[in-house]
Design a protein around this motif. Structure first.
Motif, mmCIF file in Angstrom:
data_model
loop_
_atom_site.group_PDB
_atom_site.id
_atom_site.type_symbol
_atom_site.label_atom_id
_atom_site.label_comp_id
_atom_site.label_asym_id
_atom_site.label_seq_id
_atom_site.Cartn_x
_atom_site.Cartn_y
_atom_site.Cartn_z
ATOM 1 N N ALA A 1 -0.244 9.023 12.636
ATOM 2 C CA ALA A 1 0.991 8.604 12.702
ATOM 3 C C ALA A 1 2.160 9.721 12.670
ATOM 4 C CB ALA A 1 1.199 7.458 12.014
ATOM 5 N N LEU A 2 1.778 10.466 11.603
ATOM 6 C CA LEU A 2 2.406 11.712 11.256
ATOM 7 C C LEU A 2 2.690 12.350 12.584
ATOM 8 C CD1 LEU A 2 4.147 13.424 9.565
ATOM 9 C CD2 LEU A 2 2.014 14.687 8.584
ATOM 10 N N GLU B 1 1.386 -2.325 1.728
ATOM 11 C CA GLU B 1 1.040 -2.884 2.795
ATOM 12 C C GLU B 1 0.928 -1.964 4.066
ATOM 13 O OE1 GLU B 1 3.476 -5.918 5.886
ATOM 14 O OE2 GLU B 1 3.091 -6.492 4.030
ATOM 15 N N PHE B 2 -0.263 -1.953 4.740
ATOM 16 C CA PHE B 2 -0.220 -0.987 5.877
ATOM 17 C C PHE B 2 0.863 -1.194 7.100
ATOM 18 C CE2 PHE B 2 -2.485 -0.505 9.891
ATOM 19 C CZ PHE B 2 -2.640 0.722 10.059
ATOM 20 N N PRO B 3 1.439 -0.443 7.613
ATOM 21 C CA PRO B 3 2.497 -0.797 8.559
ATOM 22 C C PRO B 3 1.937 -1.253 9.935
ATOM 23 C CG PRO B 3 2.313 1.577 8.355
ATOM 24 C CD PRO B 3 1.425 0.807 7.014
ATOM 25 N N TYR C 1 -9.846 6.635 3.259
ATOM 26 C CA TYR C 1 -10.260 7.123 4.557
ATOM 27 C C TYR C 1 -9.802 6.549 5.803
ATOM 28 C CZ TYR C 1 -14.555 8.540 2.185
ATOM 29 O OH TYR C 1 -15.697 9.035 1.184
ATOM 30 N N GLN C 2 -9.502 5.338 6.339
ATOM 31 C CA GLN C 2 -9.014 4.718 7.490
ATOM 32 C C GLN C 2 -7.364 4.670 7.359
ATOM 33 O OE1 GLN C 2 -11.014 4.715 9.625
ATOM 34 N NE2 GLN C 2 -12.713 4.442 8.278
ATOM 35 N N ARG C 3 -6.963 4.091 6.096
ATOM 36 C CA ARG C 3 -5.518 4.215 6.278
ATOM 37 C C ARG C 3 -4.993 5.680 6.114
ATOM 38 N NH1 ARG C 3 -0.835 0.877 2.593
ATOM 39 N NH2 ARG C 3 0.741 2.322 3.320
ATOM 40 N N GLY C 4 -5.820 6.576 5.491
ATOM 41 C CA GLY C 4 -5.394 7.879 5.504
ATOM 42 C C GLY C 4 -5.352 8.538 6.866
ATOM 43 N N ALA C 5 -6.324 8.176 7.626
ATOM 44 C CA ALA C 5 -6.645 8.718 8.914
ATOM 45 C C ALA C 5 -5.344 8.241 9.852
ATOM 46 C CB ALA C 5 -7.831 8.514 9.432
ATOM 47 N N TRP C 6 -5.115 6.953 9.644
ATOM 48 C CA TRP C 6 -3.964 6.457 10.449
ATOM 49 C C TRP C 6 -2.607 7.148 9.921
ATOM 50 C CZ3 TRP C 6 -2.377 3.852 14.250
ATOM 51 C CH2 TRP C 6 -3.313 2.791 14.860
ATOM 52 N N ALA C 7 -2.423 7.581 8.666
ATOM 53 C CA ALA C 7 -1.296 8.405 8.320
ATOM 54 C C ALA C 7 -1.030 9.703 9.044
ATOM 55 C CB ALA C 7 -0.983 8.324 6.900
ATOM 56 N N VAL C 8 -2.394 10.240 9.101
ATOM 57 C CA VAL C 8 -2.390 11.633 9.675
ATOM 58 C C VAL C 8 -2.013 11.560 11.183
ATOM 59 C CG1 VAL C 8 -3.811 13.601 10.322
ATOM 60 C CG2 VAL C 8 -3.828 12.388 8.111
ATOM 61 N N ASP D 1 11.431 8.284 5.043
ATOM 62 C CA ASP D 1 10.997 6.877 5.474
ATOM 63 C C ASP D 1 9.510 6.755 5.762
ATOM 64 O OD1 ASP D 1 13.742 5.825 5.068
ATOM 65 O OD2 ASP D 1 13.947 6.172 7.402
ATOM 66 N N PHE D 2 9.052 7.922 6.506
ATOM 67 C CA PHE D 2 7.672 7.926 6.820
ATOM 68 C C PHE D 2 6.650 7.875 5.516
ATOM 69 C CE2 PHE D 2 3.780 10.236 7.198
ATOM 70 C CZ PHE D 2 3.043 9.601 8.327
ATOM 71 N N VAL D 3 7.037 8.641 4.819
ATOM 72 C CA VAL D 3 6.400 8.574 3.210
ATOM 73 C C VAL D 3 6.381 7.228 2.617
ATOM 74 C CG1 VAL D 3 6.351 9.519 1.129
ATOM 75 C CG2 VAL D 3 6.858 11.111 2.837
ATOM 76 N N GLU D 4 7.561 6.779 2.629
ATOM 77 C CA GLU D 4 7.494 5.214 1.918
ATOM 78 C C GLU D 4 6.600 4.396 2.650
ATOM 79 O OE1 GLU D 4 9.168 3.057 -1.123
ATOM 80 O OE2 GLU D 4 9.822 5.131 -0.688
ATOM 81 N N LYS D 5 6.859 4.379 4.201
ATOM 82 C CA LYS D 5 6.098 3.348 4.953
ATOM 83 C C LYS D 5 4.766 3.479 4.847
ATOM 84 C CE LYS D 5 8.484 2.073 8.312
ATOM 85 N NZ LYS D 5 9.180 1.807 9.621
ATOM 86 N N TRP D 6 4.299 4.936 5.276
ATOM 87 C CA TRP D 6 2.928 5.083 5.307
ATOM 88 C C TRP D 6 2.035 5.519 4.258
ATOM 89 C CZ3 TRP D 6 0.186 4.069 9.860
ATOM 90 C CH2 TRP D 6 0.805 3.838 10.858
#
Length: 696
Positions: free
Chosen positions: A382-383, A437-439, A373-380, A427-432
């Motif tokens: 950040a993208l 580890e959450f960036p 939920y939360q890391r997923g929202a952060w990934a969206v 790089d985005f895929v690898e990091k997020w």
């Protein structure tokens, strides 16, 4: 454009088993069922129309613990095996367009279809929860979310009840004085876990979206007083998300139904969100426990999850991350930009703690809800920042249109985003997405774009002395509603022991901002004598959470009988949220306050014990159990209710009840009583308690 993923990612996205969907495509499910509220059974038939894509010798339908009355293929009775969880048809099926599989059955579901007694015990609410438990507990169907089917439901039940289900109601027929049949039509396919129904005594508030989609907001007649506050902004949220996402709402209508003892906050069944009636609130309750976020989250799933469904749990963030992100956008529309960034800041801090424990990849199919939920929202989020609003919006539209009524994976979405933005995203895929580890550093850089979240980060870096100095130099924080998050952040760092800190807390306590005053109720401990008069004012504040915390802290901090009686008199008659948070605390304190309403104590005790009864909402019961434990007040009736609660379908509540029972078993007096009531219990509960007595 070539795929951007490494071989490791491709491996993550591959399946290790052959899916039935490679050979057979189920097109339509025509369901005709009768639900008996008294017997708690479902019976009837389902007819599946399907296409054989490639020759196969097996057809499998998921059906848990069902009595199969008959099974026929293309109107011919057919041999099959029933494993208890699946119906397996071993027959050579050659490519052919129109095939028909008819299954007549009866089931008494233990999961997925629930029969919940109302408080008056005369009627029931009946509702489904397919995700995680699977629709195949009450309907022969397909647990594989890659099998999408157009379901049309015809449901017969007691004529006293109203029936809600997926799709558009096209017919209602009263059969006799006791039953009626409700028919619903769907026009597009969906995964079986999204098939749903809700039955009960309901009224409805109707609105129409800007796009013309009918919006139906259901409620029990006795809950009419909660309708305005609960469904506040519902149409606004719908109109906003439809415009923001840029793809029309993909279903015929949209319904929302609150139910008792729901297993989660809400569930995004196709066109029919079922949610916990804990979110039914009045205007005071709205301050602390409103339905806005759940409302927006489940609505966003109508696109992200229902229209386009993940291929497997590896890609669960495509549903939960997007739904969480778009719900935040809807809240931003209502509560403002600072609120949006405050929520991002809070989730980043939670993910930082998860990092300390090793973290979790967003592509880990067994990751926690916090990650999805939360890391997923952060990934969206950040993208979107990385590729820009225009490219992001185009990517979302293409993704939803290309995979409409189909399944997709992370690979599919990222490739679209890379193509639309012309930006390499390895790089985005690898990091997020891939890294455990959450960036955090990158997240904090994005938070610096907003003044509120920037200030929260700055306060994190301050020493306690620096926080005090900052608060002294920025006293207007405590008078500004827009800066209440900053005021809260400061107060959480301090303890009112020094004169400087007391001055800061007093400024917050005397603030006109409700949330700032509430923070004092939550975090001031102890209450200095000189704060007593101002703190007492919180007992009549416009927040049930504030009142509850203030009552408890004042009662503990000022033990004189006269003071305690005053606190109780001031809060008598306040119920609080639907979980009766204020009332159950009040009853408990009234019972143990010396000389307080001596003639009424039996009534107070009986009321508290009655709140443990199985007909009560599970949250009310949990409060009552907790307080009875603290005052050593369990009687036989409450203990029997506790045993029943250990088998409750809401796992958080059953877990709490089991832990409490084990604690009571260590008390020799309670153990004697429990041993004495074993033979009075229903058989399943009797076996359970006997085992607990043996183990403890």
């Amino acid at each position: 454009m070539k795929p951007i993923f490494t071989s490791l990612l491709i491996l993550l996205f591959s399946y290790s088993y052959a899916q039935q969907t490679q050979y057979i495509d189920i097109k339509k499910g025509t369901v005709n069922i009768t639900i008996d509220p008294d017997a708690e059974t479902v019976s009837g038939e389902v007819i599946y129309t399907f296409k054989v894509i490639e020759t196969t010798d097996t057809l499998v339908v998921d059906a848990l613990n069902m009595e199969i009355k008959s099974l026929s293929l293309n109107d011919k009775e057919l041999a099959y095996s029933n494993t208890g969880s699946q119906l397996i048809i071993n027959k050579t099926l050659k490519p052919r367009e129109n095939n028909s599989l008819k299954i007549a059955y009866k089931a008494s579901p233990k999961k997925a279809l629930y029969f919940v007694a109302e408080d008056n015990d005369d009627q029931k609410q009946i509702w489904t929860q397919g995700q995680g438990k699977y629709t195949s507990n009450w309907l022969p169907s397909f647990d594989d979310m890659n099998e999408k089917v157009e379901f049309d439901l015809s449901i017969t039940t007691n004529s006293l009840y109203k029936v809600m289900a997926n799709g558009k109601l096209i017919d209602k027929k009263v059969n006799n004085n006791t039953t009626s049949t409700w028919k619903f039509d769907m026009q597009h396919p969906m995964s079986s876990y999204l098939v749903a129904l809700a039955i009960g005594d309901y009224n409805v508030k109707e609105e129409v979206a800007k796009s013309g989609i009918p919006l139906q907001q259901y409620y029990s007649p006795e809950d009419e007083k909660y309708v305005t506050s609960t469904y506040k902004h519902s149409k606004r949220i719908f109109d906003y998300l439809e415009e923001e996402i840029g793809v029309p709402f993909p279903w015929q209508n949209y319904k929302q139904v609150p139910v008792k003892d729901f297993l989660y906050a809400g569930m995004e069944n196709t066109s029919l969100t079922i949610f916990s009636d804990s979110y039914l609130v009045d205007s005071i309750g709205f301050v602390d426990r409103n339905y806005i976020n759940v409302n927006a989250h489940e609505l966003a799933h109508q696109w992200f999850g229902n229209l386009v469904t993940e291929e497997s749990s590896t890609h669960h963030w495509l549903q939960e991350g997007f739904a969480t992100y778009y719900a935040l956008l809807a809240e931003r529309e209502i509560f403002g930009e600072d609120y949006f960034y405050e929520q991002l800041y809070s989730s980043a801090k939670q993910l930082e703690v998860l990092n300390d424990n090793g973290g979790e990849s967003l592509l880990n199919p067994k990751a926690s809800s916090l990650t999805f939920y939360q890391r997923g929202a952060w990934a969206v989020f950040a993208l979107r920042k990385k590729i820009g609003d225009r490219a992001f919006e185009k990517s979302v539209k293409k993704y939803l249109k290309d995979y409409a009524y189909k399944n997709a994976n992370t690979h599919d979405f990222i490739n679209i985003a890379a193509a639309k933005s012309q930006i390499k995203l390895e790089d985005f895929v690898e990091k997020w997405l891939v890294n455990t580890e959450f960036p955090l550093e990158e997240a904090e850089q994005l938070l610096l774009e907003n003044e509120t979240s920037k200030t929260l980060l700055a306060i994190d870096a301050m020493s306690k002395e620096e926080v005090v100095t900052y608060a002294q130099n920025n006293s207007k924080i405590f008078t500004s509603e827009e800066q209440s998050a900053i005021a809260t952040h400061i107060l959480k760092r301090l303890i009112p022991t020094s004169e400087a800190e007391k001055t800061i807390f007093l400024a917050a306590l005397q603030s006109e901002v409700l949330k700032t005053r509430q923070t004092v109720a939550l975090y001031m401990n102890p209450i200095p004598e000189e704060f007593k008069t101002d703190f007492e004012k919180l007992l009549s504040d416009g927040s049930y959470l504030t009142i509850e915390k203030a009552l408890m802290k004042l009662w503990v901090s000022f033990p004189f009988v006269k003071d305690r009686a005053q606190f109780l008199d001031q809060t008598k008659g306040i119920t609080g949220f639907r979980d009766k948070n204020v009332e159950t605390l009040w009853l408990t304190l009234a019972l143990i306050t010396e000389n307080y309403h001596q003639n009424d104590k039996k009534e107070y005790y009986d009321t508290l014990v009655s709140y443990t009864d199985p007909t009560q909402h599970y949250e009310v019961r949990q409060h009552a159990f907790q307080y009875l434990y603290q005052i050593k007040g369990f009687d036989e009736a409450a203990l029997k209710s506790l045993i029943q609660a250990c088998k409750h379908p809401v796992w958080q509540f059953s877990k709490f009840s089991r832990q409490l029972l084990e604690e009571l078993l260590t008390d020799k007096d309670y153990r004697i009583v429990l041993e004495g009531i074993v033979n009075d219990l229903p058989s399943e509960e009797k076996v359970f308690l006997e085992q607990k007595l043996k183990d403890n």
